[in-house]
Design an enzyme around this catalytic site. Structure first.
Site, PDB file in Angstrom:
ATOM      1  N   GLU A   1       0.848  -1.193   0.000  1.00  0.00           N
ATOM      2  CA  GLU A   1       0.000   0.000   0.000  1.00  0.00           C
ATOM      3  C   GLU A   1       0.894   1.257   0.000  1.00  0.00           C
ATOM      4  O   GLU A   1       1.901   1.265   0.703  1.00  0.00           O
ATOM      5  CB  GLU A   1      -0.912   0.039   1.233  1.00  0.00           C
ATOM      6  CG  GLU A   1      -1.988   1.124   1.106  1.00  0.00           C
ATOM      7  CD  GLU A   1      -2.941   1.206   2.308  1.00  0.00           C
ATOM      8  OE1 GLU A   1      -2.636   0.647   3.368  1.00  0.00           O
ATOM      9  OE2 GLU A   1      -3.978   1.848   2.146  1.00  0.00           O
TER      10      GLU A   1
ATOM     11  N   GLY B   1       3.283   1.613  10.985  1.00  0.00           N
ATOM     12  CA  GLY B   1       3.090   0.884  12.240  1.00  0.00           C
ATOM     13  C   GLY B   1       2.657  -0.542  11.958  1.00  0.00           C
ATOM     14  O   GLY B   1       3.145  -1.489  12.567  1.00  0.00           O
TER      15      GLY B   1
ATOM     16  N   MET C   1       0.180  -3.047   8.729  1.00  0.00           N
ATOM     17  CA  MET C   1      -0.471  -3.048   7.410  1.00  0.00           C
ATOM     18  C   MET C   1      -1.420  -4.230   7.302  1.00  0.00           C
ATOM     19  O   MET C   1      -1.041  -5.365   7.569  1.00  0.00           O
ATOM     20  CB  MET C   1       0.626  -3.106   6.322  1.00  0.00           C
ATOM     21  CG  MET C   1       0.089  -3.219   4.913  1.00  0.00           C
ATOM     22  SD  MET C   1      -0.834  -1.716   4.447  1.00  0.00           S
ATOM     23  CE  MET C   1      -2.050  -2.434   3.357  1.00  0.00           C
ATOM     24  N   GLU C   2      -2.649  -3.909   6.845  1.00  0.00           N
ATOM     25  CA  GLU C   2      -3.757  -4.858   6.930  1.00  0.00           C
ATOM     26  C   GLU C   2      -3.845  -5.873   5.792  1.00  0.00           C
ATOM     27  O   GLU C   2      -4.945  -6.313   5.447  1.00  0.00           O
ATOM     28  CB  GLU C   2      -5.068  -4.071   6.981  1.00  0.00           C
ATOM     29  CG  GLU C   2      -5.462  -3.359   5.659  1.00  0.00           C
ATOM     30  CD  GLU C   2      -4.982  -1.929   5.534  1.00  0.00           C
ATOM     31  OE1 GLU C   2      -3.961  -1.585   6.176  1.00  0.00           O
ATOM     32  OE2 GLU C   2      -5.601  -1.164   4.780  1.00  0.00           O
ATOM     33  N   ASN C   3      -2.726  -6.280   5.177  1.00  0.00           N
ATOM     34  CA  ASN C   3      -2.788  -7.261   4.092  1.00  0.00           C
ATOM     35  C   ASN C   3      -3.748  -8.386   4.484  1.00  0.00           C
ATOM     36  O   ASN C   3      -3.701  -8.894   5.600  1.00  0.00           O
ATOM     37  CB  ASN C   3      -1.407  -7.870   3.853  1.00  0.00           C
ATOM     38  CG  ASN C   3      -0.328  -6.829   3.832  1.00  0.00           C
ATOM     39  OD1 ASN C   3      -0.367  -5.929   3.011  1.00  0.00           O
ATOM     40  ND2 ASN C   3       0.614  -6.917   4.759  1.00  0.00           N
TER      41      ASN C   3
ATOM     42  N   HIS D   1      -7.131  -2.455  15.027  1.00  0.00           N
ATOM     43  CA  HIS D   1      -7.241  -1.576  13.861  1.00  0.00           C
ATOM     44  C   HIS D   1      -7.061  -2.380  12.569  1.00  0.00           C
ATOM     45  O   HIS D   1      -7.892  -2.324  11.659  1.00  0.00           O
ATOM     46  CB  HIS D   1      -6.181  -0.477  13.970  1.00  0.00           C
ATOM     47  CG  HIS D   1      -6.084   0.431  12.780  1.00  0.00           C
ATOM     48  ND1 HIS D   1      -6.496   1.733  12.807  1.00  0.00           N
ATOM     49  CD2 HIS D   1      -5.609   0.221  11.526  1.00  0.00           C
ATOM     50  CE1 HIS D   1      -6.291   2.289  11.628  1.00  0.00           C
ATOM     51  NE2 HIS D   1      -5.739   1.386  10.814  1.00  0.00           N
ATOM     52  N   GLU D   2      -5.986  -3.138  12.502  1.00  0.00           N
ATOM     53  CA  GLU D   2      -5.703  -3.886  11.264  1.00  0.00           C
ATOM     54  C   GLU D   2      -6.769  -4.951  11.016  1.00  0.00           C
ATOM     55  O   GLU D   2      -7.135  -5.218   9.876  1.00  0.00           O
ATOM     56  CB  GLU D   2      -4.314  -4.521  11.311  1.00  0.00           C
ATOM     57  CG  GLU D   2      -3.168  -3.527  11.529  1.00  0.00           C
ATOM     58  CD  GLU D   2      -3.202  -2.315  10.632  1.00  0.00           C
ATOM     59  OE1 GLU D   2      -3.737  -2.394   9.505  1.00  0.00           O
ATOM     60  OE2 GLU D   2      -2.708  -1.245  11.063  1.00  0.00           O
TER      61      GLU D   2
ATOM     62  N   GLU E   1      -9.238   4.425   6.745  1.00  0.00           N
ATOM     63  CA  GLU E   1      -8.410   4.647   7.931  1.00  0.00           C
ATOM     64  C   GLU E   1      -9.207   5.221   9.085  1.00  0.00           C
ATOM     65  O   GLU E   1      -9.008   4.825  10.233  1.00  0.00           O
ATOM     66  CB  GLU E   1      -7.221   5.538   7.581  1.00  0.00           C
ATOM     67  CG  GLU E   1      -6.238   4.883   6.615  1.00  0.00           C
ATOM     68  CD  GLU E   1      -5.784   3.489   7.047  1.00  0.00           C
ATOM     69  OE1 GLU E   1      -5.900   3.137   8.232  1.00  0.00           O
ATOM     70  OE2 GLU E   1      -5.341   2.719   6.175  1.00  0.00           O
TER      71      GLU E   1
HETATM   72  N1  BES Z   1      -3.197   0.823   5.964  1.00  0.00           N
HETATM   73  C1  BES Z   1      -2.486   1.471   7.014  1.00  0.00           C
HETATM   74  C2  BES Z   1      -1.032   1.698   6.703  1.00  0.00           C
HETATM   75  C3  BES Z   1      -0.820   2.508   5.470  1.00  0.00           C
HETATM   76  C4  BES Z   1      -1.594   3.618   5.225  1.00  0.00           C
HETATM   77  C5  BES Z   1       0.156   2.147   4.585  1.00  0.00           C
HETATM   78  C6  BES Z   1      -1.395   4.342   4.058  1.00  0.00           C
HETATM   79  C7  BES Z   1       0.362   2.873   3.445  1.00  0.00           C
HETATM   80  C8  BES Z   1      -0.419   3.979   3.187  1.00  0.00           C
HETATM   81  C9  BES Z   1      -2.622   0.697   8.322  1.00  0.00           C
HETATM   82  O1  BES Z   1      -3.883   0.130   8.499  1.00  0.00           O
HETATM   83  C10 BES Z   1      -2.460   1.688   9.429  1.00  0.00           C
HETATM   84  O2  BES Z   1      -3.323   2.511   9.583  1.00  0.00           O
HETATM   85  N2  BES Z   1      -1.362   1.643  10.145  1.00  0.00           N
HETATM   86  C11 BES Z   1      -1.086   2.591  11.205  1.00  0.00           C
HETATM   87  C12 BES Z   1      -1.186   1.964  12.540  1.00  0.00           C
HETATM   88  C13 BES Z   1      -2.563   2.147  13.060  1.00  0.00           C
HETATM   89  C14 BES Z   1      -2.834   1.343  14.277  1.00  0.00           C
HETATM   90  C15 BES Z   1      -2.905   3.580  13.350  1.00  0.00           C
HETATM   91  C16 BES Z   1       0.314   3.093  11.007  1.00  0.00           C
HETATM   92  O3  BES Z   1       1.048   2.461  10.290  1.00  0.00           O
HETATM   93  O4  BES Z   1       0.638   4.113  11.597  1.00  0.00           O
HETATM   94 ZN    ZN Z   2      -5.346   1.505   8.884  1.00  0.00          ZN
END
Ligand code: BES
Ligand code: ZN
Length: 844
Positions: A121, A253, A255-257, A289-290, A312
């Site tokens: 992503e 942090g 990633m929801e693969n 979250h994921e 998100e």
């Molecule tokens: N899908 C996101 C990570 C992401 C967002 C990757 C946009 C690339 C582009 C993931 O679900 C996410 O939100 N991760 C957060 C942690 C979350 C618990 C707030 C992050 O990585 O900060």
């Molecule tokens: Zn997310």
């Protein structure tokens, strides 16, 4: 081809056969992507980035193609439109960018090892295999992986492995899904597995540098989260397994693969015997979250990246809904109030901020438009507002219909509003559009005007802001029934104040529970009435008073000095969140005093006054059976006492250090960072510095690591600071994923600031090369803006960053952050005398 055509319009893949061969030794990838789909034209385009395309074939015949790197495209000319199978052979380098397919590095028993994983992503699947890399281009995937395999290595994918043949691992065909959610990983791993009530296999995976019990907490939360969502969404989890994998190098942090969620180690693994409640809560919310995304995002996906916010913000709200159900004693919504709410209110008050929903075409732009405080925090706050308006029953019914209608497909924000609106019988979309399409939020002024209780809304700014007459449909949530449910005018008169006050028997309030995204400015009469009995309000309502007063002061709507006396009123609170808000305000006062000045002396005295009784009440060591609030409050008051240089506290922390000096990790995690920091600040030397740095490099416990980093960066010794700066570029000591934290902490240390600031200016080129491709890169600028508050630093900031204003992806952040520092400098210059007088008055 025209700019930013969606490739999906020309070619709609239905199935992929992927074969990917990865060689860790030679750092190369070679592969074949066989794509079957429907071509709408003979000229189609397929995404690729950094790939070398060797051949493109249809029905065994080479077809003409041209690579267009500007568009990340392979332009292919087909013999015919219609159903077609395209076979593409390619090679690619395996690079350390934490994007696409990439290695993660770690050490086991002194041996350097690696684990290969993926991060696709928003648009890096195209770096791993040619594909139509757009969320709407959903297809099924057969993935086969080969690599230079060693005995005993584990291979993970979205789906279970079905066979291994000639060293090739074949995974089962996926359900219909988007390319950005494909993932795989392999290496030497340790695992813990369990099964949900409904038969979904749950697993947690990590390198063997971690102890087996570090996986237990995550396994339990993951299992119960999947069970919770199956019930809440009334929609089964659609895959056979849900794997959680911790990668040693990870840019975001987590990633929801789909079926194979990847995490930064700090966001998944914990030492069950010695981790603070705060860290446990954080890890639990990340997992929740994921896993919320497995439905909202994975099963139903946004049609295009302009609705990434929807993904998100929704997951950001659901992480609290889920954890509140799994661990009710945590009162996790209180954390929402101390983290998401202030982050959103702060960022969204700066003129020039983006709206939650932003039109975006160029996918490269989506990364640079990604503003966490808006997309996550404000977006989640808006959904919380919707939830409060429609209630959980309608939310669940609406979601169920939404999933049924759009599963394995795509949807837009409007689709969600219509599903929720139908379930709640309310026009959710029209209420929400004022919030989603406009930046900013209102301050609602409540005042008694000519004896009439009157409300007014106006956009709230911290710093210069251009009032363009924005208005919102504000869910008021007042405790007086006479106030409307939705306030959509500029001004409303509610009636005779004295009479209303008598009828209601309690002080007038709006935004009770703080679920709506606005702040309130009460006039003196109303504010006095509230403050008279403030400690009987709920903890969230008390926090809200402090939070709103602080923002109003920053926005120069009230004097900052008037906030200072409020602090003592809340100082005996036994609520963690009231203390969080209290110490946020108290710590914010530090910018008004110069280091080591008389004014700072007074401020320290105030910190002592605020914390002394609480330190006595709570003590340094966690007590058996104490409340969560006490556990979470203790660090705030101890840190305050140490800032105040309370001699008893300094001695107590030192004694703890001495008692644990042979095994520092055994210090109780809740207070460990502060004991270590106290030692560095008051008893530090080169030997201690080395001891802490070695501990940092050898421990597998991320929360211990972050405490060590906080301690090491607090040194005032110039020679040690110089040594530390050298480590910034040594990835064997400080991983690039963790560098920003180190930099931030050193910059926030008054004695380290100059060295950190010099380093980033001198080494900007290196930094850009190392982590510049990362979507979080701009947050290096954000953290600088969090710290600077003097005219001199402002001038230096401008001198350095203004010439970079036109660097793609940096423009918005530099503009916003210049404003943030300017506003703070202005505030300090004009209010500091009054603020210091107010502090002095409390401390004579
Ligand atoms: N899908 C996101 C990570 C992401 C967002 C990757 C946009 C690339 C582009 C993931 O679900 C996410 O939100 N991760 C957060 C942690 C979350 C618990 C707030 C992050 O990585 O900060
Ligand atoms: Zn997310």
């Amino acid at each position: 081809m025209a700019e930013f055509t969606h490739f999906y319009e020309l070619f709609q893949p239905s199935h992929y056969n992927l074969y990917i061969d990865i060689n860790r030794e030679t750092k190369t990838i070679s592969g074949q992507s066989i794509i079957t789909g429907e071509a709408k034209d003979t000229a189609i385009a397929i995404h690729q980035k950094y790939l070398t395309i060797n051949s493109v074939k249809v029905a065994d015949q080479a077809v003409p193609f041209a690579v267009d790197n500007d568009q990340d495209a392979i332009n292919v000319t087909l013999p015919n439109a219609g159903k077609v199978t395209v076979v593409i052979d390619y090679t690619a380098p395996l690079t350390d960018t934490m994007m696409g397919i990439y290695p993660s590095y770690y050490e086991l028993d002194g041996v350097k090892k690696q684990l290969i994983g993926t991060q696709f992503e928003t648009n890096a699947a195209r770096q791993a295999f040619p594909c139509v890399d757009e969320p709407e281009a959903k297809a099924t995937f057969d993935v086969a992986i080969k690599f230079d395999e060693h005995e005993g290595e584990t291979v993970l994918g979205n789906m279970p492995e079905i066979k291994t043949e000639n060293g090739v691992h074949y995974f089962d065909t996926t359900v219909r899904m988007s390319t950005y959610l494909i993932a795989f990983a392999f290496g030497d791993m340790r695992a813990k597995e369990t099964t949900t009530k409904s038969g979904v296999k749950i697993g947690v995976f990590a390198t063997k540098a971690h102890k087996a019990n570090e996986l237990d907490f995550a396994l339990d939360i993951a299992k119960r989260s999947i069970e919770f969502y199956e019930d809440f969404y009334q929609t089964p989890y659609p895959l056979p397994h849900s794997w959680q994998l911790a990668l040693p190098d990870f840019s975001a942090g987590a990633m929801e693969n789909w079926g194979l969620v990847t995490y930064r180690e700090a966001c998944l693994l914990i030492d069950p015997d010695n981790t603070s409640l705060g860290v446990k809560q954080y890890v639990a919310t990340v997992i929740a979250h994921e896993l919320a995304h497995q439905w909202f995002g994975d099963l139903v996906t946004m049609k295009w990246w302009d609705d990434l916010w929807l993904n998100e913000s929704f997951a950001n709200m659901m992480e609290y809904v889920a954890i509140d159900a799994l661990e009710p004693d945590w009162h996790i919504w209180e954390v929402f109030q101390t983290s998401e709410a202030p982050a959103a209110l702060q960022r969204d008050a700066t003129d020039g901020v983006q709206s939650v929903h932003v039109q975006v075409e160029d996918p490269a732009e989506i990364d640079s438009l990604f503003d966490g405080a808006i997309v996550y925090a404000k977006g989640a706050r808006l959904l919380v507002m919707v939830r409060a308006l429609i209630g959980d029953d309608a939310l669940r019914a609406g979601l169920k219909n939404y999933f049924t209608k759009h599963q394995y497909g795509n949807a837009t924000g409007a689709d969600l509003w219509s599903a929720l609106g139908a379930a709640a019988n309310l026009d959710v979309g029209s209420i929400m559009s004022s919030w989603l399409e406009q930046p900013g939020y209102p301050v609602v002024t409540a005042a008694v005007v000519d004896s009439q209780l009157t409300l007014n809304q106006k956009q709230f700014f911290v710093g210069a802001g251009q009032d363009v007459g924005r208005q919102w449909q504000v869910p008021l949530n007042s405790n007086y029934a006479v106030a409307p449910k939705i306030f959509s005018d500029e001004t409303i008169v509610l009636g005779d104040y004295q009479q209303l006050r008598k009828e209601n028997g309690v002080p007038f309030r709006v935004n009770v529970g703080n679920d709506s995204h606005f702040i309130v400015k009460y006039d003196d009469v109303l504010m006095h009435d509230i403050l008279n009995d403030v400690t009987n309000l709920s903890a969230i309502d008390q926090l809200q008073i402090l939070q709103d007063q602080r923002l109003l002061a920053e926005g120069r709507q009230i004097s900052y000095a008037s906030v200072v006396p409020l602090l003592l009123q809340f100082a005996d609170s036994q609520s963690n969140i009231v203390n969080t808000a209290l110490y946020r305000v108290a710590n914010d006062l530090k910018k008004f005093v110069a280091p080591d000045s008389v004014e700072e002396e007074s401020l320290k005295t105030l910190f002592n006054q605020l914390s002394a009784a609480q330190v006595t009440r709570l003590g340094w060591l966690p007590k058996a059976g104490e409340s969560n609030d006490d556990q979470l409050t203790r660090p705030y008051v101890l840190v305050a006492a140490l800032y105040a240089e309370n001699p008893d506290s300094i001695a107590a922390a030192h004694d703890l250090f001495v008692a644990h000096q042979n095994e520092l990790s055994s210090l109780p995690a809740d207070i460990r960072p502060y004991v270590l920091r106290n030692e560095v600040q008051h008893f530090g030397n080169a030997k201690l510095f080395d001891q802490l740095l070695t501990a940092y490099q050898t421990t597998s416990d991320s929360s211990y690591q972050s405490g060590l980093s906080a301690a090491i960066t607090s040194t005032s010794d110039a020679a040690l600071i110089a040594q530390l700066i050298e480590k910034f570029e040594d990835a064997d000591t400080i991983k690039p994923q963790d560098l920003r934290g180190w930099f931030y902490r050193l910059l926030a240390n008054k004695d380290g600031q100059q060295a950190a600031w010099d380093w980033i200016r001198n080494r900007w080129g290196w930094l850009q090369e190392t982590v510049g491709g990362d979507m979080e890169f701009t947050t290096y600028i954000t953290v600088i803006a969090n710290v600077f508050h003097t005219p001199q630093r402002l001038a230096e900031f401008k001198e350095f960053f203004e010439p970079k204003l036109n660097t793609p992806g940096l423009t918005r952040e530099i503009t916003m952050d210049t404003k943030v520092i300017e506003t703070r400098v202005d505030l300090v210059e004009s209010e500091k005398d009054d603020v210091n007088a107010a502090i002095a008055q409390l401390t004579i």
